[in-house]
Design an enzyme around this catalytic site. Structure first.
Site, PDB file in Angstrom:
ATOM      1  N   GLY A  71       0.833  -1.194   0.000  1.00  0.00           N
ATOM      2  CA  GLY A  71       0.000   0.000   0.000  1.00  0.00           C
ATOM      3  C   GLY A  71       0.876   1.255   0.000  1.00  0.00           C
ATOM      4  O   GLY A  71       0.567   2.240  -0.670  1.00  0.00           O
ATOM      5  N   THR A  72       1.968   1.194   0.722  1.00  0.00           N
ATOM      6  CA  THR A  72       2.890   2.335   0.785  1.00  0.00           C
ATOM      7  C   THR A  72       3.422   2.667  -0.607  1.00  0.00           C
ATOM      8  O   THR A  72       3.481   3.840  -1.001  1.00  0.00           O
ATOM      9  CB  THR A  72       4.056   2.000   1.735  1.00  0.00           C
ATOM     10  OG1 THR A  72       3.518   1.793   3.048  1.00  0.00           O
ATOM     11  CG2 THR A  72       5.084   3.110   1.779  1.00  0.00           C
ATOM     12  N   GLN A 180      -7.881   1.369   4.024  1.00  0.00           N
ATOM     13  CA  GLN A 180      -8.762   0.926   5.114  1.00  0.00           C
ATOM     14  C   GLN A 180     -10.220   0.792   4.666  1.00  0.00           C
ATOM     15  O   GLN A 180     -11.079   0.420   5.473  1.00  0.00           O
ATOM     16  CB  GLN A 180      -8.673   1.889   6.306  1.00  0.00           C
ATOM     17  CG  GLN A 180      -7.298   1.940   6.951  1.00  0.00           C
ATOM     18  CD  GLN A 180      -6.948   0.667   7.730  1.00  0.00           C
ATOM     19  OE1 GLN A 180      -7.801  -0.158   8.049  1.00  0.00           O
ATOM     20  NE2 GLN A 180      -5.667   0.500   8.056  1.00  0.00           N
ATOM     21  N   SER A 200      -4.299  -2.182  -0.258  1.00  0.00           N
ATOM     22  CA  SER A 200      -3.270  -3.121   0.191  1.00  0.00           C
ATOM     23  C   SER A 200      -3.906  -4.424   0.671  1.00  0.00           C
ATOM     24  O   SER A 200      -4.856  -4.408   1.458  1.00  0.00           O
ATOM     25  CB  SER A 200      -2.497  -2.462   1.340  1.00  0.00           C
ATOM     26  OG  SER A 200      -1.555  -3.355   1.873  1.00  0.00           O
ATOM     27  N   HIS A 202      -3.006  -6.857   2.708  1.00  0.00           N
ATOM     28  CA  HIS A 202      -2.927  -7.425   4.064  1.00  0.00           C
ATOM     29  C   HIS A 202      -3.937  -6.844   5.041  1.00  0.00           C
ATOM     30  O   HIS A 202      -4.034  -7.284   6.182  1.00  0.00           O
ATOM     31  CB  HIS A 202      -1.499  -7.352   4.609  1.00  0.00           C
ATOM     32  CG  HIS A 202      -1.038  -6.005   5.072  1.00  0.00           C
ATOM     33  ND1 HIS A 202      -1.072  -5.629   6.394  1.00  0.00           N
ATOM     34  CD2 HIS A 202      -0.498  -4.972   4.408  1.00  0.00           C
ATOM     35  CE1 HIS A 202      -0.551  -4.411   6.508  1.00  0.00           C
ATOM     36  NE2 HIS A 202      -0.206  -3.987   5.310  1.00  0.00           N
ATOM     37  N   THR A 238       9.787  -7.885 -12.724  1.00  0.00           N
ATOM     38  CA  THR A 238       9.058  -9.118 -13.005  1.00  0.00           C
ATOM     39  C   THR A 238       7.920  -9.273 -12.004  1.00  0.00           C
ATOM     40  O   THR A 238       8.133  -9.192 -10.794  1.00  0.00           O
ATOM     41  CB  THR A 238      10.012 -10.331 -12.949  1.00  0.00           C
ATOM     42  OG1 THR A 238      11.077 -10.084 -13.876  1.00  0.00           O
ATOM     43  CG2 THR A 238       9.295 -11.625 -13.312  1.00  0.00           C
ATOM     44  N   CYS A 328       2.677   1.864  13.049  1.00  0.00           N
ATOM     45  CA  CYS A 328       3.990   2.482  12.846  1.00  0.00           C
ATOM     46  C   CYS A 328       4.257   3.479  13.961  1.00  0.00           C
ATOM     47  O   CYS A 328       5.389   3.714  14.356  1.00  0.00           O
ATOM     48  CB  CYS A 328       4.065   3.210  11.508  1.00  0.00           C
ATOM     49  SG  CYS A 328       2.920   2.622  10.294  1.00  0.00           S
TER      50      CYS A 328
HETATM   51  N1  PLP Z   1      -2.463   3.671   4.083  1.00  0.00           N
HETATM   52  C1  PLP Z   1      -3.207   3.356   5.151  1.00  0.00           C
HETATM   53  C2  PLP Z   1      -4.444   4.155   5.451  1.00  0.00           C
HETATM   54  C3  PLP Z   1      -2.821   2.297   5.983  1.00  0.00           C
HETATM   55  O1  PLP Z   1      -3.561   2.009   7.060  1.00  0.00           O
HETATM   56  C4  PLP Z   1      -1.662   1.566   5.655  1.00  0.00           C
HETATM   57  C5  PLP Z   1      -1.210   0.430   6.509  1.00  0.00           C
HETATM   58  O2  PLP Z   1      -0.825   0.599   7.636  1.00  0.00           O
HETATM   59  C6  PLP Z   1      -0.926   1.928   4.511  1.00  0.00           C
HETATM   60  C7  PLP Z   1      -1.366   2.978   3.766  1.00  0.00           C
HETATM   61  C8  PLP Z   1       0.312   1.207   4.120  1.00  0.00           C
HETATM   62  O3  PLP Z   1       0.064  -0.043   3.512  1.00  0.00           O
HETATM   63  P1  PLP Z   1       1.214  -1.156   3.521  1.00  0.00           P
HETATM   64  O4  PLP Z   1       1.322  -1.630   4.943  1.00  0.00           O
HETATM   65  O5  PLP Z   1       0.704  -2.217   2.584  1.00  0.00           O
HETATM   66  O6  PLP Z   1       2.448  -0.524   3.029  1.00  0.00           O
END
Ligand code: PLP
Length: 384
Positions: A71-72, A180, A200, A202, A238, A328
């Site tokens: 997601g990042t 989310q 994302s 997970h 890839t 985090c």
């Molecule tokens: N954006 C939001 C709102 C999130 O809650 C998170 C995850 O903590 C992320 C982005 C980041 O996603 P990822 O953990 O897959 O890098």
């Protein structure tokens, strides 16, 4: 009793179907999707099917789906990639102050290294960034607005409809971090007035290290990584077929599970909230007061007079996983930037917990938390 996991906004356990399908593809679909031989073609087929499935489940076209490594990464490609493609037109970005660190960090990078000017828009006291506040921040040289669909700490849903209308009117691109929201709310890219959307796997029982960006047809982005032409050149490298298939499988299960999420899980969250309000004097919800203005699985609340760290440790000892703020940020002494921006008083900041449920959460688990948590609060208050 088994451990109770109420930290699903940080991450979720893998669905067994996802483990099974990923294990199979890790073992069998090892070809390079760009190869023309049979092994390559099998990998290409699996990747195409995963892309088509994701597109269908979210109301996008297959060509609008770009698989990323998280997601990042999707957030960075959405924000920095947009800015690099648009900076000839203008250098101003409007970014909500309650975004995840991935979006805030990407916006600050544009500002520090790439000549952008960023206006961060504060939320109201309930953690919602209002359309009027976004409107007030827009300038003639604004090229991008970044507003998340739902906040990871409070669950607050943001007014994407109104902000989208505003952006369309002004010809400004709208990026949304829907990390989310996907799996918790119906997400339809064809019906939402957004141009670029990140999510994302997970967060909905898929693998960590698998994200995606939906990029509306005709929307130009600059890739952040250079290499081959994979993912239409937007995310060269890839492709990981097992992770793409894992994401697509988890997404199908999540979309099928949406009715349960929005009814049974929402009712459990409401029960938890009502039970705590009854049993804990001074209990306050952080975020929209109306539960329907939050994603169905999230409760963020403060227990003034009881330090959050003490509550987390006590809960963990009792077999309950929760968190303070985002994963985090927890562990760091820094108070949450989201709750701070909402103007919470110090004692509310210091005593805030996030309890986030999933489709696996049961009635018995919520009752157990209601037995344990009020006593922990009372104990910490007495000791303070
Ligand atoms: N954006 C939001 C709102 C999130 O809650 C998170 C995850 O903590 C992320 C982005 C980041 O996603 P990822 O953990 O897959 O890098």
């Amino acid at each position: 009793m088994d451990r109770i996991y109420l930290d699903n906004n940080a991450t979720t356990p893998l669905a067994p179907e996802v483990v099974e399908v990923m294990a199979r593809h890790l073992a069998e679909t090892w070809g390079n999707p760009s190869s023309v031989h049979a092994a390559g073609r099998a990998a290409r087929r699996a990747l195409d099917e995963a892309r088509e499935s994701v597109a269908e489940l979210l109301g996008a076209r297959p060509r609008e789906v770009v698989f990323t490594g998280s997601g990042t990464e999707a957030d960075n490609l959405g924000v920095v990639g947009s800015y690099l493609a648009l900076r000839e037109k203008g250098r101003h970005l409007v970014v909500s102050a309650v975004e995840h660190a991935a979006v805030l960090g990407a916006a600050r990078f544009c500002e520090r290294e790439l000549g952008a000017e960023v206006t961060f828009v504060a939320p109201n006291r309930e953690g919602v960034v209002e359309a009027e506040a976004v409107a007030a921040a827009l300038r003639d040289d604004t090229v991008l607005v970044a507003l998340m669909a739902a906040n990871n700490e409070t669950g607050a849903r943001m007014p994407l409809e109104a902000v989208g209308a505003l952006c369309r009117e002004r010809g400004v691109r709208l990026f949304t971090d829907a990390v989310q929201a996907v799996g918790r709310l119906p997400v339809r890219f064809d019906a939402w007035p957004v141009d670029v959307l990140a999510f994302s796997a997970h967060k909905f029982h898929g693998p960590k290290g698998a994200g995606a960006l939906l990029v509306r047809r005709g929307v130009r982005l600059h890739p952040l990584v250079r290499g081959g032409g994979q993912e239409r050149g937007l995310r060269p490298g890839t492709e990981s077929v097992p992770y793409a298939v894992g994401l697509a499988t988890a997404l199908r299960l999540a979309v099928e599970g949406l009715p349960e999420m929005t009814t049974r899980v929402a009712a459990l969250r409401d029960r938890l909230e009502a039970g705590l309000a009854e049993r804990v004097p001074g209990f306050v919800v952080n975020g929209p007061s109306r539960p329907e203005d939050r994603v169905p699985n999230t409760l963020n609340a403060s227990f003034p007079g009881a330090e959050a760290e003490g509550l987390l440790i006590g809960l963990d000892r009792a077999g309950v996983a929760a968190s303070t703020g985002s994963a985090c940020a927890s562990g760091a002494v820094e108070p949450s930037h989201v709750l701070t921006a909402m103007g919470l008083p110090r004692d509310a900041l210091a005593s805030s917990l996030r309890l986030s449920l999933s489709r696996r959460t049961t009635d018995a688990e919520i009752e157990r938390v209601l037995e344990v948590l009020p006593g922990l609060v009372a104990g910490l208050r007495a000791a303070a």
